[in-house]
Design an enzyme around this catalytic site. Structure first.
Site, PDB file in Angstrom:
ATOM      1  N   ASP A  13     -17.249  50.448  61.538  1.00  0.00           N
ATOM      2  CA  ASP A  13     -16.368  49.671  60.668  1.00  0.00           C
ATOM      3  C   ASP A  13     -16.165  50.458  59.384  1.00  0.00           C
ATOM      4  O   ASP A  13     -16.999  51.291  59.019  1.00  0.00           O
ATOM      5  CB  ASP A  13     -16.971  48.300  60.358  1.00  0.00           C
ATOM      6  CG  ASP A  13     -16.031  47.430  59.506  1.00  0.00           C
ATOM      7  OD1 ASP A  13     -14.802  47.544  59.688  1.00  0.00           O
ATOM      8  OD2 ASP A  13     -16.521  46.663  58.674  1.00  0.00           O
ATOM      9  N   SER A  14     -15.067  50.163  58.705  1.00  0.00           N
ATOM     10  CA  SER A  14     -14.810  50.831  57.434  1.00  0.00           C
ATOM     11  C   SER A  14     -15.817  50.394  56.373  1.00  0.00           C
ATOM     12  O   SER A  14     -16.004  51.093  55.381  1.00  0.00           O
ATOM     13  CB  SER A  14     -13.391  50.543  56.957  1.00  0.00           C
ATOM     14  OG  SER A  14     -13.203  49.151  56.801  1.00  0.00           O
ATOM     15  N   CYS A  76     -13.410  46.920  63.493  1.00  0.00           N
ATOM     16  CA  CYS A  76     -12.571  46.908  62.299  1.00  0.00           C
ATOM     17  C   CYS A  76     -11.146  46.659  62.751  1.00  0.00           C
ATOM     18  O   CYS A  76     -10.621  47.415  63.586  1.00  0.00           O
ATOM     19  CB  CYS A  76     -12.684  48.247  61.573  1.00  0.00           C
ATOM     20  SG  CYS A  76     -11.545  48.476  60.188  1.00  0.00           S
ATOM     21  N   GLU A 162     -17.323  40.822  49.394  1.00  0.00           N
ATOM     22  CA  GLU A 162     -18.199  41.952  49.065  1.00  0.00           C
ATOM     23  C   GLU A 162     -18.804  41.820  47.669  1.00  0.00           C
ATOM     24  O   GLU A 162     -19.839  42.428  47.387  1.00  0.00           O
ATOM     25  CB  GLU A 162     -17.455  43.267  49.235  1.00  0.00           C
ATOM     26  CG  GLU A 162     -17.063  43.519  50.678  1.00  0.00           C
ATOM     27  CD  GLU A 162     -16.864  44.977  51.005  1.00  0.00           C
ATOM     28  OE1 GLU A 162     -16.728  45.786  50.068  1.00  0.00           O
ATOM     29  OE2 GLU A 162     -16.845  45.306  52.210  1.00  0.00           O
ATOM     30  N   CYS A 196      -9.883  39.619  60.240  1.00  0.00           N
ATOM     31  CA  CYS A 196     -10.669  40.571  59.453  1.00  0.00           C
ATOM     32  C   CYS A 196     -12.125  40.157  59.582  1.00  0.00           C
ATOM     33  O   CYS A 196     -12.443  38.961  59.513  1.00  0.00           O
ATOM     34  CB  CYS A 196     -10.242  40.577  57.989  1.00  0.00           C
ATOM     35  SG  CYS A 196     -11.287  41.616  56.936  1.00  0.00           S
ATOM     36  N   HIS A 198     -14.578  40.351  57.646  1.00  0.00           N
ATOM     37  CA  HIS A 198     -15.199  39.727  56.473  1.00  0.00           C
ATOM     38  C   HIS A 198     -14.958  38.223  56.418  1.00  0.00           C
ATOM     39  O   HIS A 198     -15.744  37.481  55.827  1.00  0.00           O
ATOM     40  CB  HIS A 198     -14.629  40.324  55.178  1.00  0.00           C
ATOM     41  CG  HIS A 198     -15.155  41.671  54.817  1.00  0.00           C
ATOM     42  ND1 HIS A 198     -14.858  42.799  55.536  1.00  0.00           N
ATOM     43  CD2 HIS A 198     -15.964  42.069  53.792  1.00  0.00           C
ATOM     44  CE1 HIS A 198     -15.443  43.844  54.962  1.00  0.00           C
ATOM     45  NE2 HIS A 198     -16.117  43.425  53.913  1.00  0.00           N
TER      46      HIS A 198
END
Length: 280
Positions: A13-14, A76, A162, A196, A198
């Site tokens: 993942d990024s 991702c 994040e 996504c 996240h």
């Protein structure tokens, strides 16, 4: 190439969000060995060009191949949208081991939508890169041409997660804003996809502002089940993967920072190695 005789399954993942996918995969397939690689030093990928996302993703895949992984999952959405097809069609056939495989997370997500939506109107919440790529729309149109797809770019949602602000009162403004916008664009949406990795951490906020009767769909479970099915259908790949229940974590940024952030997604600290990604 195997490292110490082991062939772990690679997950890339990024950044950190792919840890939500990793955790679902680990629970579904606990016996396998894993290497998780996060390109945290260059995240986020969501606003980067196709060329840059492809280059960075290719570097990560090559690194995981060199670590012995015969199978790599791009956990991702942006990498799956902007780099997967080129890697599969251009890079793998001319690599030193064309039998290795790279899989994404968009196709497994799309496959299950047919059984979820009654109105055949789907909403996709994602990064700017995922939404602008049209990858979900293209994949959905292949399988379900009768569906209408509406995408909504949510540029503040990843930073909220994040920076550990996803439970804050300030997060409500940005969540409500994008939920209202997508349902204003198409009030018939009955299935909303969190496109996504996240976004599951914002799920409680998102549900507060969903219209009644709308199904919220997160990717982790279906990606894990799809991979489980893939390994059953491809025993030649399953036999190449080592099964000692071991996990390694790698990051292109600070190992200490990654370990601290990983506890947000995994509810536990992890040991991390710092690596450098380069072209061939």
């Amino acid at each position: 190439m195997n490292v110490n005789g082991k062939s772990p399954l690679g997950i890339f993942d990024s950044g950190y969000g792919g840890l939500t996918i990793f955790e679902h995969i680990r629970r579904a397939l606990p016996e396998y060995d894993y290497i998780y690689l996060g390109d945290n030093a260059r995240a986020p990928y969501g606003t980067r060009s196709f060329e840059i996302v492809y280059r960075f993703t290719r570097q990560a895949v090559i690194h995981l191949f060199r670590e012995g992984c015969p199978l790599v999952i791009l956990a991702c959405n942006t990498a799956s949208a902007k780099a997967l097809r080129t890697i599969q069609q251009t890079d793998l056939p001319v690599s030193d081991d064309p039998s290795r495989r790279v899989l994404g997370i968009i196709r497994p997500t799309v496959e299950i939508l047919g059984s979820l939506s009654k109105t055949r109107h789907i909403g996709i919440m994602g990064t700017a890169g995922t939404v602008s790529s049209g990858s979900y729309t293209l994949e959905i149109d292949k399988l379900y041409p009768d569906m209408t797809v509406t995408g909504e770019s949510c540029p503040m949602w990843v930073p909220l997660v994040e920076n550990r602000e996803h439970d804050s009162a300030g997060a409500d403004y940005f969540v409500r804003k994008h939920i209202e916008h997508i349902f204003s664009a198409d009030p018939q949406i009955d299935t909303l996809v969190l496109g996504c990795t996240h976004y599951p951490l914002l799920e409680a906020k998102i549900r507060k502002y969903l219209p009644d009767g709308v199904r919220l769909f997160s990717q982790g479970h279906c990606v894990a089940e799809s991979l489980k099915d893939y390994l059953v259908r491809h025993p030649e790949m399953s036999s190449r993967l080592s099964k000692n229940g071991e996990r390694r974590f790698m990051t292109t940024e600070s190992a200490e920072k990654f370990s601290e952030a990983a506890s947000l997604f995994l509810n536990r600290p992890v040991n991390v190695e710092r690596v450098v990604l380069t072209d061939d």
